[in-house]
Design a protein around this motif. Structure first.
Motif, PDB file in Angstrom:
ATOM      1  N   LYS A 179       0.957  -1.173  -0.115  1.00 26.61           N
ATOM      2  CA  LYS A 179      -0.047  -0.002   0.044  1.00 26.61           C
ATOM      3  C   LYS A 179       0.745   1.349  -0.003  1.00 26.61           C
ATOM      4  CE  LYS A 179      -3.917   2.125  -0.140  1.00 26.61           C
ATOM      5  NZ  LYS A 179      -4.870   2.564   1.018  1.00 26.61           N
ATOM      6  N   LEU A 180       2.006   1.173   0.646  1.00 28.28           N
ATOM      7  CA  LEU A 180       2.864   2.211   0.852  1.00 28.28           C
ATOM      8  C   LEU A 180       3.485   2.534  -0.488  1.00 28.28           C
ATOM      9  CD1 LEU A 180       4.526   4.240   2.571  1.00 28.28           C
ATOM     10  CD2 LEU A 180       6.424   2.611   2.397  1.00 28.28           C
ATOM     11  N   ALA A 181       3.713   1.612  -1.269  1.00 23.35           N
ATOM     12  CA  ALA A 181       4.434   1.671  -2.599  1.00 23.35           C
ATOM     13  C   ALA A 181       3.310   2.534  -3.525  1.00 23.35           C
ATOM     14  CB  ALA A 181       4.965   0.462  -3.319  1.00 23.35           C
ATOM     15  N   TYR A 214      11.435   1.627  -9.132  1.00 19.29           N
ATOM     16  CA  TYR A 214      12.719   1.176  -9.014  1.00 19.29           C
ATOM     17  C   TYR A 214      13.412   1.586  -7.422  1.00 19.29           C
ATOM     18  CZ  TYR A 214      17.771   0.438  -9.335  1.00 19.29           C
ATOM     19  OH  TYR A 214      19.092  -0.080  -8.810  1.00 19.29           O
ATOM     20  N   GLU A 215      13.174   2.915  -7.147  1.00 17.17           N
ATOM     21  CA  GLU A 215      13.921   3.283  -5.794  1.00 17.17           C
ATOM     22  C   GLU A 215      13.141   2.628  -4.452  1.00 17.17           C
ATOM     23  OE1 GLU A 215      14.787   7.880  -7.197  1.00 17.17           O
ATOM     24  OE2 GLU A 215      13.590   7.723  -5.560  1.00 17.17           O
ATOM     25  N   ILE A 216      11.588   2.757  -4.597  1.00 18.47           N
ATOM     26  CA  ILE A 216      10.800   1.848  -3.731  1.00 18.47           C
ATOM     27  C   ILE A 216      11.173   0.569  -3.720  1.00 18.47           C
ATOM     28  CG2 ILE A 216       8.580   1.427  -3.137  1.00 18.47           C
ATOM     29  CD1 ILE A 216       7.543   4.123  -4.822  1.00 18.47           C
ATOM     30  N   SER A 217      11.534  -0.233  -4.465  1.00 29.09           N
ATOM     31  CA  SER A 217      11.729  -1.671  -4.453  1.00 29.09           C
ATOM     32  C   SER A 217      13.171  -1.731  -4.209  1.00 29.09           C
ATOM     33  CB  SER A 217      11.876  -2.213  -5.931  1.00 29.09           C
ATOM     34  OG  SER A 217      12.902  -1.964  -6.941  1.00 29.09           O
ATOM     35  N   GLN A 218      14.264  -0.843  -4.400  1.00 27.70           N
ATOM     36  CA  GLN A 218      15.662  -1.024  -3.624  1.00 27.70           C
ATOM     37  C   GLN A 218      15.443  -0.647  -2.161  1.00 27.70           C
ATOM     38  OE1 GLN A 218      17.099  -2.083  -6.437  1.00 27.70           O
ATOM     39  NE2 GLN A 218      18.860  -0.695  -5.561  1.00 27.70           N
ATOM     40  N   GLN A 224      14.162  -5.588   4.003  1.00 25.65           N
ATOM     41  CA  GLN A 224      13.905  -7.335   3.847  1.00 25.65           C
ATOM     42  C   GLN A 224      12.394  -7.518   3.360  1.00 25.65           C
ATOM     43  OE1 GLN A 224      16.348  -9.437   4.721  1.00 25.65           O
ATOM     44  NE2 GLN A 224      17.437  -7.662   4.990  1.00 25.65           N
ATOM     45  N   ILE A 225      12.048  -6.712   2.412  1.00 27.16           N
ATOM     46  CA  ILE A 225      10.705  -6.894   2.130  1.00 27.16           C
ATOM     47  C   ILE A 225      10.643  -7.382   0.594  1.00 27.16           C
ATOM     48  CG2 ILE A 225       8.454  -5.576   1.523  1.00 27.16           C
ATOM     49  CD1 ILE A 225       8.935  -5.926   4.440  1.00 27.16           C
ATOM     50  N   PRO A 226      10.424  -8.428   0.148  1.00 27.18           N
ATOM     51  CA  PRO A 226      10.399  -8.795  -1.387  1.00 27.18           C
ATOM     52  C   PRO A 226       9.652  -8.295  -1.975  1.00 27.18           C
ATOM     53  CG  PRO A 226       9.295 -10.382   0.098  1.00 27.18           C
ATOM     54  CD  PRO A 226       9.533  -9.341   0.974  1.00 27.18           C
ATOM     55  N   LEU A 227       9.908  -6.900  -2.692  1.00 26.15           N
ATOM     56  CA  LEU A 227       8.841  -6.333  -3.627  1.00 26.15           C
ATOM     57  C   LEU A 227       9.764  -5.663  -4.873  1.00 26.15           C
ATOM     58  CD1 LEU A 227       6.674  -3.505  -1.970  1.00 26.15           C
ATOM     59  CD2 LEU A 227       5.780  -5.511  -3.705  1.00 26.15           C
ATOM     60  N   SER A 228       9.440  -6.225  -6.113  1.00 28.68           N
ATOM     61  CA  SER A 228      10.331  -5.921  -7.204  1.00 28.68           C
ATOM     62  C   SER A 228       9.787  -4.704  -7.808  1.00 28.68           C
ATOM     63  CB  SER A 228      10.157  -6.992  -8.170  1.00 28.68           C
ATOM     64  OG  SER A 228       9.126  -7.274  -8.980  1.00 28.68           O
ATOM     65  N   CYS A 229      10.613  -4.050  -8.681  1.00 19.77           N
ATOM     66  CA  CYS A 229      10.045  -3.013  -9.350  1.00 19.77           C
ATOM     67  C   CYS A 229       8.893  -2.972 -10.201  1.00 19.77           C
ATOM     68  CB  CYS A 229      11.306  -2.440  -9.955  1.00 19.77           C
ATOM     69  SG  CYS A 229      11.165  -1.262 -11.217  1.00 19.77           S
ATOM     70  N   ASN A 277      22.042   3.862   3.249  1.00 18.39           N
ATOM     71  CA  ASN A 277      22.746   4.250   2.327  1.00 18.39           C
ATOM     72  C   ASN A 277      22.257   4.204   0.891  1.00 18.39           C
ATOM     73  OD1 ASN A 277      25.036   5.807   2.291  1.00 18.39           O
ATOM     74  ND2 ASN A 277      26.677   4.190   2.859  1.00 18.39           N
ATOM     75  N   LEU A 278      21.134   4.638   0.498  1.00 19.89           N
ATOM     76  CA  LEU A 278      20.693   4.193  -0.640  1.00 19.89           C
ATOM     77  C   LEU A 278      20.231   5.853  -1.255  1.00 19.89           C
ATOM     78  CD1 LEU A 278      18.528   1.246  -0.326  1.00 19.89           C
ATOM     79  CD2 LEU A 278      20.512   1.388  -1.879  1.00 19.89           C
ATOM     80  N   ASP A 279      20.456   5.795  -2.708  1.00 18.67           N
ATOM     81  CA  ASP A 279      20.087   7.292  -2.898  1.00 18.67           C
ATOM     82  C   ASP A 279      18.378   7.147  -3.753  1.00 18.67           C
ATOM     83  OD1 ASP A 279      20.034   9.883  -3.589  1.00 18.67           O
ATOM     84  OD2 ASP A 279      21.392   9.675  -5.247  1.00 18.67           O
ATOM     85  N   VAL A 280      17.934   8.071  -3.390  1.00 21.53           N
ATOM     86  CA  VAL A 280      16.205   7.935  -3.717  1.00 21.53           C
ATOM     87  C   VAL A 280      15.887   9.498  -4.290  1.00 21.53           C
ATOM     88  CG1 VAL A 280      15.704   5.973  -2.534  1.00 21.53           C
ATOM     89  CG2 VAL A 280      15.470   8.044  -1.374  1.00 21.53           C
TER      90      VAL A 280
END
Ligand SMILES: NC(=O)C1=CN([C@@H]2O[C@H](COP(=O)(O)OP(=O)(O)OC[C@H]3O[C@@H](n4cnc5c(N)ncnc54)[C@H](OP(=O)(O)O)[C@@H]3O)[C@@H](O)[C@H]2O)C=CC1
Ligand SMILES: CC(C)(CO)C(=O)C(=O)O
Length: 295
Positions: A179-181, A214-218, A224-229, A277-280
């Motif tokens: 839902k967040l995505a 893409y950013e949300i899936s990264q 540890q949430i398995p959600l692909s782009c 440490n990810l860039d979004v």
């Protein structure tokens, strides 16, 4: 079960009225400041087929409640809980969009039994009228996931009798992330462009939607949430089709110059990205624009 409702807006009013109509005792729980000293509230419920009214008691305490359904906006949850008298044995169930308050409740009220949910029902509150304009599904689970307790709460039947369909999900975090995505993509884009959800299906939106997904899936994967782009893109497409004629809640908040839930939607992605440490940049840009109102 005796149900307490904290936040009798569109969604809180919808649940309060539906539970009351199904025969369960309901109390609206709020501070004196919110009730303005009143001891009851008269609400009406309407959908395309039916309408009814009820006089619901207001109390500042959960003394009579077995469970408190928390239905304020996400940024109001903690303040709202702190202004009422929360009794020890009262279970808590959150039902807002966005992420973050669930963990904060857990930290602040570690001895309370906490459940989290998400709903696809659509409702509006106009004055004291609750307008139920879209039937949906509510998904509920233990927060955080707990392997050691009996999985399904006894009160799930109350909710299913009052406002079906309610599904129990042993891994609610994945449902909350889905839902967040969806909200991270549809809400800010429709808010900035003041367009309908369905308009995001146009080809011109697809590049920015892909970057956001893409950013949300990264970030989801780092958590540890398995959600692909691709999965997020599909979910977004599906919801844009199903709610094509809707103005998202954030589009309405911007239109009516109300505060938005951006900090607990895309802002949560930005916060988690920092932690890992990810860039979004696309999410950061949306948070900045919607926080400053510069768009
Ligand atoms: N409406 C919908 O169709 C859907 C909404 N959601 C989510 O559900 C959540 C609630 O949304 P919605 O019902 O539309 O929002 P509303 O603004 O209609 O309802 C929130 C209610 O909480 C009340 N409130 C705020 N602070 C307090 C407090 N301290 N004590 C008691 N009550 C308080 C508000 O009162 P006041 O107005 O006086 O500030 C308001 O009545 C949001 O996270 C939203 O994203 C999810 C799916 C669909
Ligand atoms: C699913 C969606 C995008 C429907 O409009 C929503 O939850 C919202 O508007 O907040």
């Amino acid at each position: 079960m005796h149900w307490g409702i904290l936040g009798d807006g569109a969604i809180g009013g919808l649940y309060a009225m539906s539970l009351y109509h199904a025969g369960y005792p309901v109390t609206l729980v709020m501070s004196n400041e919110f009730s303005q000293g009143q001891s009851f509230r008269q609400l009406t419920y309407e959908n395309e087929q039916t309408h009814y009214q009820a006089e619901l008691p207001i109390e500042q305490t959960t003394d009579h409640c077995d469970i408190l359904l928390i239905c304020t906006k996400s940024y109001q949850v903690l303040d709202a809980l702190q202004t009422i008298h929360l009794t020890q044995n009262c279970e808590l169930l959150t039902l807002h969009n966005g992420m973050g308050p669930q963990q904060k409740i857990l930290n602040r009220y570690p001895d309370h039994s906490l459940w989290a949910g998400t709903t696809t029902h659509g409702a509006k509150r106009q004055s004291n009228h609750i307008i139920h304009h879209g039937s949906g599904i509510t998904t509920i689970g233990r927060y955080p996931k707990n392997h050691h307790t009996a999985p399904c709460p006894t009160w799930l039947d109350d909710l299913n009798n009052a406002l079906p369909e309610v599904i129990f999900d042993e891994n609610i975090e994945i449902a909350l992330w889905r839902k967040l995505a969806i909200n991270c993509v549809i809400n800010p884009l429709t808010a900035i462009d003041q367009c309908l959800n369905g308009e995001l299906l146009s080809p011109s939106y697809q590049p920015v939607i892909r970057e956001l997904c893409y950013e949300i899936s990264q970030v989801a994967n780092a958590c540890q949430i398995p959600l692909s782009c691709g999965e997020i893109e599909q979910l977004v497409q599906q919801v844009c089709k199903q709610t094509a004629k809707n103005h998202s809640s954030m589009a309405q908040d911007v239109y009516y110059r109300r505060p938005t839930e951006i900090k607990l939607i895309n802002g949560y992605i930005v916060e988690m990205a920092k932690r890992y440490n990810l860039d979004v940049p696309f999410n950061r840009h949306l948070v900045k624009n919607l926080t400053t109102g510069e768009f």
